[in-house]
Each structure stands twice: as structure tokens, then as C-alpha cells.
Design a protein around this motif. Structure first.
Motif, mmCIF file in Angstrom:
data_model
loop_
_atom_site.group_PDB
_atom_site.id
_atom_site.type_symbol
_atom_site.label_atom_id
_atom_site.label_comp_id
_atom_site.label_asym_id
_atom_site.label_seq_id
_atom_site.Cartn_x
_atom_site.Cartn_y
_atom_site.Cartn_z
ATOM 1 N N GLU A 2 -18.491 46.303 -30.856
ATOM 2 C CA GLU A 2 -18.033 44.969 -30.460
ATOM 3 C C GLU A 2 -17.387 44.220 -31.625
ATOM 4 O O GLU A 2 -16.379 43.541 -31.464
ATOM 5 C CB GLU A 2 -19.225 44.168 -29.926
ATOM 6 N N ALA A 3 -17.975 44.335 -32.808
ATOM 7 C CA ALA A 3 -17.488 43.596 -33.974
ATOM 8 C C ALA A 3 -16.351 44.310 -34.700
ATOM 9 O O ALA A 3 -15.718 43.723 -35.579
ATOM 10 C CB ALA A 3 -18.647 43.352 -34.942
ATOM 11 N N GLY A 4 -16.116 45.582 -34.373
ATOM 12 C CA GLY A 4 -15.078 46.338 -35.047
ATOM 13 C C GLY A 4 -15.462 46.775 -36.456
ATOM 14 O O GLY A 4 -14.609 46.922 -37.319
ATOM 15 N N TRP A 5 -16.761 46.969 -36.673
ATOM 16 C CA TRP A 5 -17.243 47.366 -37.996
ATOM 17 C C TRP A 5 -17.111 48.869 -38.183
ATOM 18 O O TRP A 5 -17.514 49.656 -37.331
ATOM 19 C CB TRP A 5 -18.702 46.999 -38.182
ATOM 20 N N GLY A 6 -16.627 49.240 -39.349
ATOM 21 C CA GLY A 6 -16.564 50.638 -39.721
ATOM 22 C C GLY A 6 -17.874 51.077 -40.360
ATOM 23 O O GLY A 6 -18.816 50.285 -40.515
ATOM 24 N N PRO A 7 -17.930 52.334 -40.770
ATOM 25 C CA PRO A 7 -19.163 52.869 -41.365
ATOM 26 C C PRO A 7 -19.630 52.120 -42.615
ATOM 27 O O PRO A 7 -20.832 51.957 -42.818
ATOM 28 C CB PRO A 7 -18.798 54.317 -41.705
ATOM 29 N N SER A 8 -18.704 51.647 -43.444
ATOM 30 C CA SER A 8 -19.108 50.933 -44.664
ATOM 31 C C SER A 8 -19.819 49.630 -44.338
ATOM 32 O O SER A 8 -20.845 49.303 -44.945
ATOM 33 C CB SER A 8 -17.894 50.631 -45.540
ATOM 34 N N THR A 9 -19.281 48.891 -43.408
ATOM 35 C CA THR A 9 -19.909 47.618 -43.015
ATOM 36 C C THR A 9 -21.243 47.886 -42.347
ATOM 37 O O THR A 9 -22.222 47.173 -42.598
ATOM 38 C CB THR A 9 -18.974 46.823 -42.080
ATOM 39 N N GLN A 10 -21.302 48.895 -41.501
ATOM 40 C CA GLN A 10 -22.565 49.247 -40.863
ATOM 41 C C GLN A 10 -23.618 49.597 -41.911
ATOM 42 O O GLN A 10 -24.770 49.171 -41.813
ATOM 43 C CB GLN A 10 -22.372 50.425 -39.907
ATOM 44 N N GLY A 11 -23.224 50.360 -42.915
ATOM 45 C CA GLY A 11 -24.155 50.719 -43.989
ATOM 46 C C GLY A 11 -24.616 49.513 -44.775
ATOM 47 O O GLY A 11 -25.793 49.414 -45.138
ATOM 48 N N LEU A 12 -23.706 48.583 -45.042
ATOM 49 C CA LEU A 12 -24.079 47.354 -45.751
ATOM 50 C C LEU A 12 -25.102 46.565 -44.956
ATOM 51 O O LEU A 12 -26.129 46.148 -45.494
ATOM 52 C CB LEU A 12 -22.844 46.489 -46.005
ATOM 53 N N VAL A 13 -24.839 46.376 -43.680
ATOM 54 C CA VAL A 13 -25.747 45.592 -42.829
ATOM 55 C C VAL A 13 -27.110 46.276 -42.724
ATOM 56 O O VAL A 13 -28.152 45.613 -42.769
ATOM 57 C CB VAL A 13 -25.117 45.362 -41.429
ATOM 58 N N GLN A 14 -27.108 47.593 -42.607
ATOM 59 C CA GLN A 14 -28.376 48.328 -42.541
ATOM 60 C C GLN A 14 -29.110 48.271 -43.888
ATOM 61 O O GLN A 14 -30.308 48.063 -43.953
ATOM 62 C CB GLN A 14 -28.135 49.797 -42.163
ATOM 63 N N GLY A 15 -28.378 48.481 -44.964
ATOM 64 C CA GLY A 15 -29.003 48.604 -46.279
ATOM 65 C C GLY A 15 -29.466 47.309 -46.912
ATOM 66 O O GLY A 15 -30.432 47.304 -47.683
ATOM 67 N N ILE A 16 -28.819 46.202 -46.599
ATOM 68 C CA ILE A 16 -29.174 44.933 -47.241
ATOM 69 C C ILE A 16 -30.595 44.506 -46.873
ATOM 70 O O ILE A 16 -31.254 43.788 -47.624
ATOM 71 C CB ILE A 16 -28.135 43.829 -46.913
ATOM 72 N N PHE A 17 -31.077 44.970 -45.738
ATOM 73 C CA PHE A 17 -32.466 44.726 -45.353
ATOM 74 C C PHE A 17 -33.409 45.173 -46.469
ATOM 75 O O PHE A 17 -34.334 44.471 -46.850
ATOM 76 C CB PHE A 17 -32.793 45.478 -44.055
ATOM 77 N N TYR A 18 -33.170 46.374 -46.996
ATOM 78 C CA TYR A 18 -34.070 46.953 -47.997
ATOM 79 C C TYR A 18 -33.951 46.264 -49.348
ATOM 80 O O TYR A 18 -34.910 46.247 -50.117
ATOM 81 C CB TYR A 18 -33.835 48.461 -48.105
ATOM 82 N N VAL A 19 -32.821 45.661 -49.629
ATOM 83 C CA VAL A 19 -32.689 44.862 -50.848
ATOM 84 C C VAL A 19 -33.626 43.656 -50.751
ATOM 85 O O VAL A 19 -34.390 43.365 -51.676
ATOM 86 C CB VAL A 19 -31.227 44.423 -51.080
ATOM 87 N N GLY A 20 -33.589 42.963 -49.617
ATOM 88 C CA GLY A 20 -34.501 41.835 -49.408
ATOM 89 C C GLY A 20 -35.949 42.268 -49.442
ATOM 90 O O GLY A 20 -36.800 41.598 -50.041
ATOM 91 N N TYR A 21 -36.231 43.391 -48.824
ATOM 92 C CA TYR A 21 -37.595 43.918 -48.783
ATOM 93 C C TYR A 21 -38.117 44.179 -50.199
ATOM 94 O O TYR A 21 -39.195 43.723 -50.579
ATOM 95 C CB TYR A 21 -37.620 45.209 -47.956
ATOM 96 N N CYS A 22 -37.330 44.906 -50.969
ATOM 97 C CA CYS A 22 -37.768 45.264 -52.330
ATOM 98 C C CYS A 22 -37.908 44.048 -53.233
ATOM 99 O O CYS A 22 -38.865 43.948 -54.008
ATOM 100 C CB CYS A 22 -36.783 46.256 -52.949
ATOM 101 N N LEU A 23 -36.962 43.133 -53.136
ATOM 102 C CA LEU A 23 -37.012 41.952 -53.997
ATOM 103 C C LEU A 23 -38.161 41.011 -53.650
ATOM 104 O O LEU A 23 -38.573 40.203 -54.485
ATOM 105 C CB LEU A 23 -35.681 41.196 -53.951
ATOM 106 N N ALA A 24 -38.687 41.104 -52.446
ATOM 107 C CA ALA A 24 -39.782 40.217 -52.032
ATOM 108 C C ALA A 24 -41.163 40.776 -52.326
ATOM 109 O O ALA A 24 -42.142 40.020 -52.325
ATOM 110 C CB ALA A 24 -39.670 39.922 -50.535
ATOM 111 N N CYS A 25 -41.270 42.055 -52.579
ATOM 112 C CA CYS A 25 -42.596 42.668 -52.735
ATOM 113 C C CYS A 25 -43.419 42.046 -53.871
ATOM 114 O O CYS A 25 -44.568 41.652 -53.657
ATOM 115 C CB CYS A 25 -42.464 44.178 -52.952
ATOM 116 N N ILE A 26 -42.882 41.951 -55.039
ATOM 117 C CA ILE A 26 -43.657 41.438 -56.176
ATOM 118 C C ILE A 26 -43.908 39.935 -56.049
ATOM 119 O O ILE A 26 -45.062 39.500 -56.161
ATOM 120 C CB ILE A 26 -43.002 41.817 -57.513
ATOM 121 N N PRO A 27 -42.889 39.123 -55.780
ATOM 122 C CA PRO A 27 -43.199 37.691 -55.602
ATOM 123 C C PRO A 27 -44.147 37.445 -54.426
ATOM 124 O O PRO A 27 -45.003 36.561 -54.488
ATOM 125 C CB PRO A 27 -41.846 37.035 -55.344
ATOM 126 N N GLY A 28 -43.999 38.233 -53.359
ATOM 127 C CA GLY A 28 -44.896 38.098 -52.211
ATOM 128 C C GLY A 28 -46.327 38.433 -52.572
ATOM 129 O O GLY A 28 -47.265 37.756 -52.143
#
Length: 167
Positions: A29-55
Motif C-alpha cells: 500500500e505504501a510503495g515501500w521497497g525492501p530497504s524501507t521494510q528492513g528499516l521499519v522492521q529493524g528500528i524496533f530492535y534499536v529501541g529495544y536494545c537502547l531501553a534495556c539498561i535504562p529500563g
């Protein structure tokens, strides 16, 4: 408390895997290619990892009983916002990062709850039971998500999974 922590992890992982199922119709629907899909999928884990220690630090200061509901509320609100956030890649990336940050705080909060509320001789069983919710959430989330997407559309998946926390 262990049952509540287990359910928090079930809901958390249902919200972690939702994008795996929704990505196909969303990207089309959004016209996203594989790179954008990977960014959207992967950025979740950046937030996850960065929150572990402060959390974990926050949970040790204030207690997991305080931190876990805040973390669940954060990822729930960000999950419900995904259909609106999908309008642009930056807002979608921010939403997925926020979901990851909320979920990355959960494990530390649960370990703190178990440590404060469970007798030492029962802590390993309590921790195993609670963390088993992660796997159960993955299985349930991946089994239910396709039916939701097929019958109600990809947006409904985020409203339902994000809304389950408030139920």
C-alpha cells in the motif's frame, strides 16, 4: 504477580510480531521497497536494545511494579498509533522505535518484580514461567495475525494488539 508478568510478555510479543505479518500489505500500500521494510522492521530492535539498561536501572530504583505498566502503556500507545504513523517513513520508524523501547524495558521490570515478590527458592520457576510468555506471545501472535489482516485489514491488527493491554 507471575501470571501478570507472563501475560505482559504474551501481549508484548504479540505486539512484536505484528509487523511481520502486516508488512506485506502495508509495504504494498505504501510503495515501500525492501530497504524501507528492513528499516521499519529493524528500528524496533534499536529501541529495544537502547531501553534495556535504562529500563533496568529505573526498575531497580522505583520497582518493576511501577515500570512494567508504564512500559506496557508506552508500547501499547505506539502500537495503536502505527496506522497513523504509516503515513511517512520517519513517523513509522519513530513508532516502531518507541514500541521497541517500551518492550525493551519489560524484562528488567519482570526480573525486579520476581526478585521482590517471590521467595528465593521459587524465583527460577517464577522467572521461567514469566519469560515463557514471550514464546507463547510469539506463537499466538503469529497464529492470529493473518486472520485479522485477511478479514479486517492490516490497520486492525495494530488497534487490536495495542488495545489488548487496556482490556
Amino acid at each position: 504477580m507471575v501470571l501478570a508478568a507472563t501475560m505482559a510478555f504474551v501481549l508484548s510479543n504479540m505486539g512484536k510480531v505484528d509487523m511481520s505479518v502486516a508488512m506485506v500489505p502495508l509495504a504494498e500500500e505504501a510503495g515501500w521497497g525492501p530497504s524501507t521494510q528492513g528499516l521499519v522492521q529493524g528500528i524496533f530492535y534499536v529501541g529495544y536494545c537502547l531501553a534495556c539498561i535504562p529500563g533496568g536501572y529505573l526498575a531497580s530504583l522505583t520497582g518493576g511494579r511501577t515500570v512494567l505498566p508504564l512500559a506496557l502503556g508506552l508500547w501499547s500507545a505506539a502500537t495503536v498509533a502505527v496506522p497513523l504513523a504509516a503515513a511517512t517513513v520517519p513517523t513509522m520508524a519513530l513508532s516502531r522505535f518507541t514500541i521497541g523501547a517500551g518492550q525493551g524495558t519489560g524484562p528488567s521490570a519482570v526480573v525486579d518484580i520476581v526478585g521482590r515478590t517471590t521467595p528465593p527458592e521459587k524465583r527460577s520457576n517464577a522467572t521461567s514461567s514469566a519469560f515463557g510468555g514471550l514464546h507463547l506471545g510469539t506463537v499466538v501472535g503469529l497464529l492470529v495475525a493473518p486472520a485479522i489482516v485477511d478479514s479486517l485489514g492490516w490497520r486492525a491488527l495494530f488497534y487490536i494488539y495495542g488495545g489488548l493491554v487496556s482490556a
